[in-house]
Design a protein around this motif. Sequence first.
Motif, PDB file in Angstrom:
ATOM      1  N   MET A 197      11.597   1.449   2.791  1.00 47.22           N
ATOM      2  CA  MET A 197      11.081   2.418   1.705  1.00 47.22           C
ATOM      3  C   MET A 197      10.342   1.537   0.566  1.00 47.22           C
ATOM      4  O   MET A 197       9.193   1.782  -0.035  1.00 47.22           O
ATOM      5  N   VAL A 198      10.963   0.217   0.283  1.00 45.96           N
ATOM      6  CA  VAL A 198      10.192  -0.435  -0.731  1.00 45.96           C
ATOM      7  C   VAL A 198       8.920  -1.292  -0.006  1.00 45.96           C
ATOM      8  O   VAL A 198       8.015  -1.638  -0.746  1.00 45.96           O
ATOM      9  N   ALA A 199       8.782  -1.382   1.371  1.00 43.99           N
ATOM     10  CA  ALA A 199       7.407  -1.907   1.824  1.00 43.99           C
ATOM     11  C   ALA A 199       6.339  -0.942   1.522  1.00 43.99           C
ATOM     12  O   ALA A 199       5.165  -1.164   1.609  1.00 43.99           O
ATOM     13  N   GLY A 200       6.699   0.401   1.206  1.00 43.96           N
ATOM     14  CA  GLY A 200       5.721   1.324   0.875  1.00 43.96           C
ATOM     15  C   GLY A 200       5.082   1.139  -0.445  1.00 43.96           C
ATOM     16  O   GLY A 200       4.297   1.920  -0.718  1.00 43.96           O
ATOM     17  N   VAL A 201       5.701   0.450  -1.312  1.00 38.00           N
ATOM     18  CA  VAL A 201       5.673   0.207  -2.779  1.00 38.00           C
ATOM     19  C   VAL A 201       4.942  -1.182  -2.700  1.00 38.00           C
ATOM     20  O   VAL A 201       3.968  -1.406  -3.557  1.00 38.00           O
ATOM     21  N   LEU A 202       5.417  -2.252  -2.455  1.00 37.73           N
ATOM     22  CA  LEU A 202       5.107  -3.666  -2.437  1.00 37.73           C
ATOM     23  C   LEU A 202       4.196  -4.143  -1.363  1.00 37.73           C
ATOM     24  O   LEU A 202       4.344  -3.804  -0.368  1.00 37.73           O
ATOM     25  N   SER A 203       3.452  -5.038  -1.577  1.00 40.08           N
ATOM     26  CA  SER A 203       2.470  -5.693  -0.604  1.00 40.08           C
ATOM     27  C   SER A 203       3.290  -6.745   0.305  1.00 40.08           C
ATOM     28  O   SER A 203       4.292  -7.167  -0.244  1.00 40.08           O
ATOM     29  N   PRO A 204       2.801  -6.979   1.526  1.00 34.74           N
ATOM     30  CA  PRO A 204       3.506  -8.042   2.254  1.00 34.74           C
ATOM     31  C   PRO A 204       3.881  -9.413   1.254  1.00 34.74           C
ATOM     32  O   PRO A 204       5.089  -9.999   1.544  1.00 34.74           O
ATOM     33  N   ALA A 205       3.089  -9.818   0.528  1.00 38.28           N
ATOM     34  CA  ALA A 205       3.209 -10.961  -0.217  1.00 38.28           C
ATOM     35  C   ALA A 205       4.396 -10.783  -1.100  1.00 38.28           C
ATOM     36  O   ALA A 205       5.018 -11.668  -1.319  1.00 38.28           O
ATOM     37  N   ARG A 206       4.439  -9.771  -1.452  1.00 38.12           N
ATOM     38  CA  ARG A 206       5.318  -9.397  -2.777  1.00 38.12           C
ATOM     39  C   ARG A 206       6.729  -9.054  -2.030  1.00 38.12           C
ATOM     40  O   ARG A 206       7.610  -9.688  -2.508  1.00 38.12           O
TER      41      ARG A 206
END
Length: 274
Positions: free
Chosen positions: A250-259
């Motif tokens: 779910m967090v990956a839907g908000v943050l970029s891969p780098a983040r």
Amino acid sequence: MKGRIKISDFAKLTGSTLKTVIYYHKIGLLQEPDRSPGGYRLYGPAELSRMRLIKRLKLLGLDLKNIREILGDKHNHKTLREVLKSLQAELLNEKKSLEERVAKIEMLLCENKEYEVLLDEDVLDSTSFQMITEILGQDKIHKYARTCPEILNQQQKLFDILDNFKWGEDYQEIFRGLAEYFQEHPQQYQIALDFGARLAKLDNLSEDASEIETLARETAEFIKSIPQLRELLCNQPGIKKPLKSLYNEMVAGVLSPARMKHSQLLRQYLDLPT
């Protein structure tokens, strides 16, 4: 008996139903009336007056329990004034809540009048974000928005994910502690905002960029250098499996891969479960 009517006529005359009248008898709102030689209930002026009073009290918003208290529950000695004062307090609370909801809806309509917002978009502040705003104050939140608006927007979305599900961790106490610390330490708050501005720039980098590790190490050193922050952030057990992988998705839907990489490294440097 002259001037008496049967239950079916009583129900029609009072605008009730047979089922309602029988239920009122059962719970003691209506006393059992006299009966005919054949066993039929017979209703007269006393029962009509009682029913009229019940209907009036219902129109005020009283439930049947409160009406029974007012009309004479032998185990309860509340007066009409006491019950009405209690009802008034409840209604005023409801009124305040409704006014706040209407104000929020009007604000959202005003903010989004030029475009359509999808139902599942995060347009409502989470309870955690509302709490942090109350503690930090509007000035600090506005400063946050000016310094790193992208991070603020993403943080609100992450708060929403945490608040809406039972992940098994009381993050609100951690958020409260962080907000209280930064409210009392404006210099450290500015440093944290500077980290946030650098964090926002990671969105444009690839996962293997050296800046990600550098920022994660420096952020971890900053947190560990302050006892209050170290106590708040370095002792959290984190979300346990199998919820952890679901949370990360779910967090990956908000943050970029780098983040996401930065978050993972930061937890590693803080000796937290990853």
